[in-house]
Design a protein around this motif. Structure first.
Motif, mmCIF file in Angstrom:
data_model
loop_
_atom_site.group_PDB
_atom_site.id
_atom_site.type_symbol
_atom_site.label_atom_id
_atom_site.label_comp_id
_atom_site.label_asym_id
_atom_site.label_seq_id
_atom_site.Cartn_x
_atom_site.Cartn_y
_atom_site.Cartn_z
ATOM 1 N N HIS A 172 1.924 40.929 -58.816
ATOM 2 C CA HIS A 172 2.250 39.531 -59.068
ATOM 3 C C HIS A 172 2.254 38.660 -57.802
ATOM 4 N N VAL A 173 2.448 39.283 -56.655
ATOM 5 C CA VAL A 173 2.588 38.553 -55.393
ATOM 6 C C VAL A 173 1.451 38.939 -54.455
ATOM 7 N N ALA A 174 0.725 37.935 -53.965
ATOM 8 C CA ALA A 174 -0.361 38.198 -53.014
ATOM 9 C C ALA A 174 0.199 38.594 -51.658
ATOM 10 N N CYS A 175 1.219 37.864 -51.205
ATOM 11 C CA CYS A 175 1.854 38.164 -49.931
ATOM 12 C C CYS A 175 3.114 37.320 -49.795
ATOM 13 N N LEU A 176 3.944 37.681 -48.865
ATOM 14 C CA LEU A 176 4.984 36.797 -48.362
ATOM 15 C C LEU A 176 4.553 36.396 -46.965
ATOM 16 N N TRP A 177 4.946 35.227 -46.521
ATOM 17 C CA TRP A 177 4.476 34.789 -45.215
ATOM 18 C C TRP A 177 5.533 33.965 -44.490
ATOM 19 N N THR A 178 5.407 33.950 -43.188
ATOM 20 C CA THR A 178 6.282 33.136 -42.343
ATOM 21 C C THR A 178 5.424 32.286 -41.423
ATOM 22 N N ALA A 179 5.974 31.177 -41.012
ATOM 23 C CA ALA A 179 5.279 30.296 -40.068
ATOM 24 C C ALA A 179 6.307 29.622 -39.174
ATOM 25 N N ARG A 180 5.925 29.403 -37.953
ATOM 26 C CA ARG A 180 6.756 28.666 -36.998
ATOM 27 C C ARG A 180 5.886 27.613 -36.333
ATOM 28 N N VAL A 181 6.331 26.380 -36.405
ATOM 29 C CA VAL A 181 5.617 25.276 -35.773
ATOM 30 C C VAL A 181 6.440 24.804 -34.588
ATOM 31 N N ALA A 182 5.847 24.798 -33.412
ATOM 32 C CA ALA A 182 6.548 24.344 -32.209
ATOM 33 C C ALA A 182 6.619 22.827 -32.186
ATOM 34 N N ALA A 183 7.380 22.313 -31.253
ATOM 35 C CA ALA A 183 7.501 20.860 -31.106
ATOM 36 C C ALA A 183 6.159 20.275 -30.683
#
Length: 253
Positions: free
Chosen positions: A15-26
């Protein structure tokens, strides 16, 4: 932006392709925010972010869009396989197309707030946050009693993906033993868009991947033929519709 994908818990893989995280710097300045382009991928995501915004679900997309980030932000998200999100969200998917919905409206304010607090109140690792999201998904999957895997939408999705989108709606309906009208109605409710649009996006994404492959020579006529397009002009049209770009520009992105 630092982006990372995580494979789902074994019980969620269908049911789930993936879980993901992201971090955007200033960004360098407030007038020059980071801008991330998102292309249609036939998936539905839920995003939790640490910038004070409520968690939200992003529906199926019929065109690309740009996401500016004017300040640092961390994101934890789940990307559902096509046709699987409805049972987890508890709602038909077609109203979400090219739109987003607050998770509190889908899951209830109390539950959404508790999960948001658990994710961001303490200084957890990304994997610990992923585990919290997976725990809630597993709970909702158990409550759905296996409905996502048995849905008509997911069977239709599997056929379209196996053909890389090179399958007519009439052939798809015949293969499933349905009328085109019934297929279109159920597909729209369970997946979020029409089967014809879904097939076009499948074909476009395959063309984009092949175009960027190191062994391709940029021959658009050959690419169109390989991906099941009627001719090169139909290939170019899909790149304009789904990426707001051209094959020549996308090849070197």
């Amino acid at each position: 932006m630092i982006y990372r994908e995580y494979p789902p818990h074994p019980a969620l893989r269908a049911h789930v392709a993936c879980l993901w995280t992201a971090r955007v710097a200033a960004p360098v300045s407030a007038s020059a925010p980071h801008v991330h382009r998102v292309l249609p991928d036939n998936c539905v995501d839920i995003l939790w972010q640490d910038d004070g915004r409520q968690a939200y679900a992003v529906g199926m997309m019929s065109a690309s869009f740009l996401v500016p980030a004017a300040r640092p932000v961390r994101t934890v998200a789940v990307r559902f396989r096509p046709g699987a999100a409805g049972a987890f969200l508890g709602a038909p998917l077609h109203p979400l197309t090219d739109a987003r919905a607050q998770l509190a409206d889908l899951w209830g304010r109390s539950l959404a707030d508790r999960l948001d607090d658990a994710l961001w109140t303490d200084d957890l690792t990304d994997r610990q946050r992923i585990a919290l999201v997976e725990r809630e998904l597993l709970r909702r999957l158990a409550a759905a009693d296996g409905t996502p895997a048995a849905s008509l939408g997911m069977r239709a999705v599997a056929a379209l993906e196996a053909a890389h989108g090179a399958l007519t709606v009439a052939s798809l309906a015949d293969g499933l033993g349905l009328s085109r009208q019934h297929l279109a109605l159920q597909f729209r409710q369970q997946v979020g868009i029409s089967p014809k649009l879904f097939a076009r996006i499948c074909r476009f994404r395959r063309a984009l991947a092949l175009l960027r492959a190191p062994d391709r020579d940029g021959d658009l006529a050959a690419l169109a033929a390989d991906c099941g397009y009627f001719d090169q002009s139909h290939l170019v049209r899909d790149f304009r519709d789904f990426a707001d770009s051209t094959p020549a520009l996308e090849r070197h992105r």
